[in-house]
Motif scaffolding. Structure first.
Motif, PDB file in Angstrom:
ATOM      1  N   TYR A 274     -74.059  51.877  83.970  1.00  0.00           N
ATOM      2  CA  TYR A 274     -73.096  51.947  85.073  1.00  0.00           C
ATOM      3  C   TYR A 274     -72.408  53.306  85.016  1.00  0.00           C
ATOM      4  O   TYR A 274     -71.626  53.587  84.109  1.00  0.00           O
ATOM      5  N   VAL A 275     -72.718  54.167  85.964  1.00  0.00           N
ATOM      6  CA  VAL A 275     -72.211  55.543  85.968  1.00  0.00           C
ATOM      7  C   VAL A 275     -71.364  55.787  87.214  1.00  0.00           C
ATOM      8  O   VAL A 275     -71.275  54.938  88.104  1.00  0.00           O
ATOM      9  N   VAL A 276     -70.761  56.961  87.284  1.00  0.00           N
ATOM     10  CA  VAL A 276     -69.880  57.294  88.400  1.00  0.00           C
ATOM     11  C   VAL A 276     -70.598  57.120  89.741  1.00  0.00           C
ATOM     12  O   VAL A 276     -70.049  56.541  90.678  1.00  0.00           O
ATOM     13  N   TYR A 277     -71.826  57.604  89.846  1.00  0.00           N
ATOM     14  CA  TYR A 277     -72.561  57.493  91.113  1.00  0.00           C
ATOM     15  C   TYR A 277     -72.714  56.035  91.535  1.00  0.00           C
ATOM     16  O   TYR A 277     -72.436  55.688  92.693  1.00  0.00           O
ATOM     17  N   THR A 278     -73.144  55.171  90.627  1.00  0.00           N
ATOM     18  CA  THR A 278     -73.365  53.775  91.009  1.00  0.00           C
ATOM     19  C   THR A 278     -72.041  53.070  91.307  1.00  0.00           C
ATOM     20  O   THR A 278     -71.992  52.192  92.170  1.00  0.00           O
ATOM     21  N   HIS A 279     -70.976  53.474  90.644  1.00  0.00           N
ATOM     22  CA  HIS A 279     -69.653  52.938  90.959  1.00  0.00           C
ATOM     23  C   HIS A 279     -69.243  53.346  92.373  1.00  0.00           C
ATOM     24  O   HIS A 279     -68.725  52.529  93.141  1.00  0.00           O
ATOM     25  N   ARG A 280     -69.496  54.588  92.721  1.00  0.00           N
ATOM     26  CA  ARG A 280     -69.127  55.067  94.061  1.00  0.00           C
ATOM     27  C   ARG A 280     -69.956  54.394  95.154  1.00  0.00           C
ATOM     28  O   ARG A 280     -69.446  54.101  96.228  1.00  0.00           O
ATOM     29  N   VAL A 281     -71.236  54.152  94.872  1.00  0.00           N
ATOM     30  CA  VAL A 281     -72.060  53.426  95.846  1.00  0.00           C
ATOM     31  C   VAL A 281     -71.494  52.024  96.030  1.00  0.00           C
ATOM     32  O   VAL A 281     -71.373  51.542  97.163  1.00  0.00           O
ATOM     33  N   ARG A 282     -71.131  51.385  94.938  1.00  0.00           N
ATOM     34  CA  ARG A 282     -70.546  50.037  95.015  1.00  0.00           C
ATOM     35  C   ARG A 282     -69.263  50.046  95.838  1.00  0.00           C
ATOM     36  O   ARG A 282     -69.032  49.170  96.677  1.00  0.00           O
ATOM     37  N   SER A 283     -68.420  51.026  95.614  1.00  0.00           N
ATOM     38  CA  SER A 283     -67.176  51.143  96.373  1.00  0.00           C
ATOM     39  C   SER A 283     -67.448  51.361  97.857  1.00  0.00           C
ATOM     40  O   SER A 283     -66.780  50.782  98.713  1.00  0.00           O
ATOM     41  N   GLN A 284     -68.434  52.182  98.164  1.00  0.00           N
ATOM     42  CA  GLN A 284     -68.807  52.440  99.550  1.00  0.00           C
ATOM     43  C   GLN A 284     -69.334  51.165 100.203  1.00  0.00           C
ATOM     44  O   GLN A 284     -69.008  50.864 101.348  1.00  0.00           O
ATOM     45  N   LEU A 285     -70.129  50.416  99.475  1.00  0.00           N
ATOM     46  CA  LEU A 285     -70.693  49.178 100.011  1.00  0.00           C
ATOM     47  C   LEU A 285     -69.603  48.124 100.224  1.00  0.00           C
ATOM     48  O   LEU A 285     -69.698  47.310 101.139  1.00  0.00           O
ATOM     49  N   ALA A 286     -68.563  48.161  99.408  1.00  0.00           N
ATOM     50  CA  ALA A 286     -67.470  47.192  99.546  1.00  0.00           C
ATOM     51  C   ALA A 286     -66.799  47.287 100.913  1.00  0.00           C
ATOM     52  O   ALA A 286     -66.293  46.294 101.433  1.00  0.00           O
ATOM     53  N   SER A 287     -66.824  48.476 101.504  1.00  0.00           N
ATOM     54  CA  SER A 287     -66.185  48.650 102.814  1.00  0.00           C
ATOM     55  C   SER A 287     -67.179  49.022 103.905  1.00  0.00           C
ATOM     56  O   SER A 287     -66.783  49.310 105.028  1.00  0.00           O
ATOM     57  N   GLY A 288     -68.458  49.040 103.576  1.00  0.00           N
ATOM     58  CA  GLY A 288     -69.466  49.449 104.543  1.00  0.00           C
ATOM     59  C   GLY A 288     -70.613  48.464 104.631  1.00  0.00           C
ATOM     60  O   GLY A 288     -70.492  47.305 104.232  1.00  0.00           O
ATOM     61  N   VAL A 289     -71.721  48.972 105.155  1.00  0.00           N
ATOM     62  CA  VAL A 289     -72.917  48.163 105.363  1.00  0.00           C
ATOM     63  C   VAL A 289     -74.120  48.956 104.867  1.00  0.00           C
ATOM     64  O   VAL A 289     -74.221  50.153 105.124  1.00  0.00           O
ATOM     65  N   ALA A 290     -75.034  48.280 104.162  1.00  0.00           N
ATOM     66  CA  ALA A 290     -76.270  48.918 103.706  1.00  0.00           C
ATOM     67  C   ALA A 290     -77.462  48.081 104.143  1.00  0.00           C
ATOM     68  O   ALA A 290     -77.333  46.902 104.468  1.00  0.00           O
ATOM     69  N   LEU A 291     -78.594  48.714 104.119  1.00  0.00           N
ATOM     70  CA  LEU A 291     -79.860  48.078 104.477  1.00  0.00           C
ATOM     71  C   LEU A 291     -80.776  48.196 103.276  1.00  0.00           C
ATOM     72  O   LEU A 291     -80.723  49.188 102.538  1.00  0.00           O
ATOM     73  N   THR A 292     -81.598  47.185 103.051  1.00  0.00           N
ATOM     74  CA  THR A 292     -82.525  47.243 101.930  1.00  0.00           C
ATOM     75  C   THR A 292     -83.833  46.542 102.271  1.00  0.00           C
ATOM     76  O   THR A 292     -83.963  45.953 103.333  1.00  0.00           O
ATOM     77  N   THR A 293     -84.785  46.616 101.373  1.00  0.00           N
ATOM     78  CA  THR A 293     -86.128  46.090 101.616  1.00  0.00           C
ATOM     79  C   THR A 293     -86.195  44.585 101.368  1.00  0.00           C
ATOM     80  O   THR A 293     -85.330  44.008 100.707  1.00  0.00           O
ATOM     81  N   ALA A 294     -87.262  43.995 101.848  1.00  0.00           N
ATOM     82  CA  ALA A 294     -87.482  42.562 101.649  1.00  0.00           C
ATOM     83  C   ALA A 294     -87.711  42.226 100.174  1.00  0.00           C
ATOM     84  O   ALA A 294     -87.450  41.096  99.749  1.00  0.00           O
ATOM     85  N   THR A 295     -88.158  43.192  99.376  1.00  0.00           N
ATOM     86  CA  THR A 295     -88.394  42.939  97.952  1.00  0.00           C
ATOM     87  C   THR A 295     -87.137  43.123  97.109  1.00  0.00           C
ATOM     88  O   THR A 295     -87.146  42.800  95.918  1.00  0.00           O
ATOM     89  N   TRP A 296     -86.080  43.615  97.704  1.00  0.00           N
ATOM     90  CA  TRP A 296     -84.874  43.962  96.962  1.00  0.00           C
ATOM     91  C   TRP A 296     -84.342  42.830  96.072  1.00  0.00           C
ATOM     92  O   TRP A 296     -84.055  43.080  94.897  1.00  0.00           O
ATOM     93  N   PRO A 297     -84.201  41.601  96.555  1.00  0.00           N
ATOM     94  CA  PRO A 297     -83.695  40.550  95.656  1.00  0.00           C
ATOM     95  C   PRO A 297     -84.572  40.359  94.417  1.00  0.00           C
ATOM     96  O   PRO A 297     -84.069  40.153  93.309  1.00  0.00           O
ATOM     97  N   PHE A 298     -85.883  40.444  94.598  1.00  0.00           N
ATOM     98  CA  PHE A 298     -86.806  40.313  93.465  1.00  0.00           C
ATOM     99  C   PHE A 298     -86.680  41.507  92.525  1.00  0.00           C
ATOM    100  O   PHE A 298     -86.716  41.356  91.302  1.00  0.00           O
ATOM    101  N   ASP A 299     -86.539  42.699  93.109  1.00  0.00           N
ATOM    102  CA  ASP A 299     -86.425  43.919  92.298  1.00  0.00           C
ATOM    103  C   ASP A 299     -85.160  43.901  91.444  1.00  0.00           C
ATOM    104  O   ASP A 299     -85.193  44.242  90.259  1.00  0.00           O
ATOM    105  N   VAL A 300     -84.038  43.499  92.045  1.00  0.00           N
ATOM    106  CA  VAL A 300     -82.777  43.423  91.297  1.00  0.00           C
ATOM    107  C   VAL A 300     -82.910  42.393  90.179  1.00  0.00           C
ATOM    108  O   VAL A 300     -82.573  42.667  89.025  1.00  0.00           O
ATOM    109  N   ALA A 301     -83.403  41.215  90.526  1.00  0.00           N
ATOM    110  CA  ALA A 301     -83.549  40.146  89.531  1.00  0.00           C
ATOM    111  C   ALA A 301     -84.465  40.578  88.391  1.00  0.00           C
ATOM    112  O   ALA A 301     -84.180  40.315  87.211  1.00  0.00           O
TER     113      ALA A 301
END
Length: 150
Positions: free
Chosen positions: A32-59
């Motif tokens: 968990y680094v500054v970049y990933t923290h900032r992406v998380r913060s941005q997503l908390a107030s925004g909207v992102a799009l991801t692939t259909a495989t994303w849930p499997f990839d994260v898991a």
């Protein structure tokens, strides 16, 4: 359902494509680094799009991290439960573009088909890509996809 299939027309449009590598770091303290923290913060107030495989990839990435002792099952469970609070939409066109488009990108950039799916989505929708995966970053730069800067 945690994630709608696609953003309803009344919501804000996504501002970036989210790769699983970023979200996986949220459950792995040493990654968990500054970049990933900032992406998380941005997503908390925004909207992102991801692939259909994303849930499997994260898991998959989180399961591997638990097996390597980099995180714990309770930490992973808490992260996955918390994801429902984000506005994250799954691309429903990607599976229909696997061949030839995504497969061609995988061949052209010497990356996995799963990584190529994130690249194809960013190219098709013309959005920056949030990733910490070095191979995907290299391919995105070569394909002239902007890396998301939160």
């Amino acid at each position: 359902m945690i994630f709608p299939t696609f953003a309803p027309p009344t919501t804000r449009t996504p501002s970036f494509v989210l790769d699983a590598s970023v979200v996986a770091t949220w459950g792995i303290p040493r990654r968990y680094v500054v970049y990933t923290h900032r992406v998380r913060s941005q997503l908390a107030s925004g909207v992102a799009l991801t692939t259909a495989t994303w849930p499997f990839d994260v898991a998959e990435q989180l399961l591997a991290a638990v097996q390597r002792g980099e995180t714990t099952r309770p930490r992973v469970d808490a992260l996955l439960t918390g994801l429902s609070g984000f506005r994250l939409y799954i691309d429903d066109e990607g599976p229909f573009r696997v061949w030839p488009t995504t497969l061609d990108l995988a061949h052209a950039h010497d990356i996995s088909v799963r990584d190529a799916a994130y690249l194809e989505l960013a190219l098709r929708i013309d959005l920056p890509l949030a990733t910490v995966d070095a191979t995907l970053t290299r391919a995105a730069v070569a394909a002239r996809v902007t890396i998301f800067t939160p």
